[in-house]
Design a protein around this motif. Structure first.
Motif, PDB file in Angstrom:
ATOM      1  N   LEU A   1     -10.147   4.564  -9.918  1.00  0.00           N
ATOM      2  CA  LEU A   1      -8.930   3.769  -9.804  1.00  0.00           C
ATOM      3  C   LEU A   1      -8.654   3.078 -11.129  1.00  0.00           C
ATOM      4  O   LEU A   1      -9.574   2.566 -11.771  1.00  0.00           O
ATOM      5  N   THR A   2      -7.389   3.057 -11.511  1.00  0.00           N
ATOM      6  CA  THR A   2      -6.964   2.333 -12.708  1.00  0.00           C
ATOM      7  C   THR A   2      -5.919   1.312 -12.296  1.00  0.00           C
ATOM      8  O   THR A   2      -4.871   1.677 -11.759  1.00  0.00           O
TER       9      THR A   2
ATOM     10  N   MET B   1       0.873  -1.175   0.000  1.00  0.00           N
ATOM     11  CA  MET B   1       0.000   0.000   0.000  1.00  0.00           C
ATOM     12  C   MET B   1       0.913   1.229   0.000  1.00  0.00           C
ATOM     13  O   MET B   1       1.765   1.362   0.875  1.00  0.00           O
ATOM     14  N   ILE B   2       0.720   2.091  -0.975  1.00  0.00           N
ATOM     15  CA  ILE B   2       1.623   3.228  -1.155  1.00  0.00           C
ATOM     16  C   ILE B   2       0.955   4.545  -0.773  1.00  0.00           C
ATOM     17  O   ILE B   2       1.539   5.372  -0.089  1.00  0.00           O
ATOM     18  N   GLY B   3      -0.274   4.749  -1.258  1.00  0.00           N
ATOM     19  CA  GLY B   3      -0.963   6.019  -1.008  1.00  0.00           C
ATOM     20  C   GLY B   3      -2.435   5.782  -0.767  1.00  0.00           C
ATOM     21  O   GLY B   3      -2.947   4.679  -0.931  1.00  0.00           O
TER      22      GLY B   3
ATOM     23  N   THR C   1       0.790  -5.555 -10.773  1.00  0.00           N
ATOM     24  CA  THR C   1      -0.338  -4.651 -10.973  1.00  0.00           C
ATOM     25  C   THR C   1      -0.128  -3.383 -10.174  1.00  0.00           C
ATOM     26  O   THR C   1       0.099  -3.429  -8.963  1.00  0.00           O
ATOM     27  N   ARG C   2      -0.204  -2.270 -10.874  1.00  0.00           N
ATOM     28  CA  ARG C   2      -0.098  -0.946 -10.248  1.00  0.00           C
ATOM     29  C   ARG C   2      -1.481  -0.307 -10.260  1.00  0.00           C
ATOM     30  O   ARG C   2      -2.095  -0.194 -11.315  1.00  0.00           O
ATOM     31  N   VAL C   3      -1.959   0.089  -9.077  1.00  0.00           N
ATOM     32  CA  VAL C   3      -3.241   0.778  -8.967  1.00  0.00           C
ATOM     33  C   VAL C   3      -2.946   2.258  -8.798  1.00  0.00           C
ATOM     34  O   VAL C   3      -2.176   2.657  -7.914  1.00  0.00           O
ATOM     35  N   MET C   4      -3.550   3.058  -9.661  1.00  0.00           N
ATOM     36  CA  MET C   4      -3.295   4.501  -9.698  1.00  0.00           C
ATOM     37  C   MET C   4      -4.602   5.281  -9.599  1.00  0.00           C
ATOM     38  O   MET C   4      -5.656   4.785  -9.989  1.00  0.00           O
TER      39      MET C   4
ATOM     40  N   GLU D   1      -2.111  10.248 -11.727  1.00  0.00           N
ATOM     41  CA  GLU D   1      -0.664   9.996 -11.697  1.00  0.00           C
ATOM     42  C   GLU D   1      -0.182   9.508 -10.339  1.00  0.00           C
ATOM     43  O   GLU D   1       1.007   9.250 -10.159  1.00  0.00           O
ATOM     44  N   LYS D   2      -1.086   9.381  -9.379  1.00  0.00           N
ATOM     45  CA  LYS D   2      -0.716   8.992  -8.013  1.00  0.00           C
ATOM     46  C   LYS D   2      -0.769   7.477  -7.836  1.00  0.00           C
ATOM     47  O   LYS D   2      -1.807   6.849  -8.075  1.00  0.00           O
ATOM     48  N   LEU D   3       0.346   6.897  -7.393  1.00  0.00           N
ATOM     49  CA  LEU D   3       0.422   5.467  -7.138  1.00  0.00           C
ATOM     50  C   LEU D   3      -0.253   5.148  -5.803  1.00  0.00           C
ATOM     51  O   LEU D   3       0.076   5.742  -4.773  1.00  0.00           O
TER      52      LEU D   3
END
Length: 129
Positions: A92-93, A82-84, A110-113, A116-118
């Motif tokens: 969410l993308t 969990m990053i942000g 898989t990157r959830v953005m 531009e925010k991760l």
């Protein structure tokens, strides 16, 4: 197998409002609007929801690279960072890409953005059934 077949096989994804934007052997893109019922205290995305989104995206990719004659795929390992925080109402993308495609397994990141925010990063292994 086409992505509509995958969604039919995983009706939970439709229940959560996941929209498959792209699904092929090179990668998967899934979008969803974050509803209040998918949030934790403070109105931000629940970690379990983020993991569900990432698992669906990676598994969909795993389906797209199955060898001929395979019956399906299942997640055998998954790790999420969990990053942000994503606030309620965010779009969410989830973008999933293969790291490895073999005869018995495939590995997907898989990157959830949100824009531009991760928000999170998940690495999972799909086993061929």
């Amino acid at each position: 197998m086409d992505f509509e077949a995958i969604v039919r096989m995983v009706p939970f994804s439709a229940h959560l409002g996941f929209e498959v934007m792209r699904c092929d052997a090179a990668g998967v893109v899934v979008e969803v609007v974050l509803k209040p019922e998918y949030c934790t205290a403070g109105g931000t995305a629940h970690g379990g929801f983020l993991m569900t989104l990432a698992d669906f995206a990676g598994a969909a990719g795993g389906f797209m690279v199955l060898p001929e004659g395979a019956k399906g795929t299942t997640t055998i390992d998954s790790k999420t960072n969990m990053i942000g925080a994503a606030p309620v109402g965010s779009r969410l993308t989830a973008t999933s890409a293969p790291e490895h495609v073999g005869r018995r397994t495939s590995v997907w990141t898989t990157r959830v953005m949100v824009g531009e925010k991760l928000i999170s990063v998940t690495m999972q292994t799909q086993m061929v059934l």
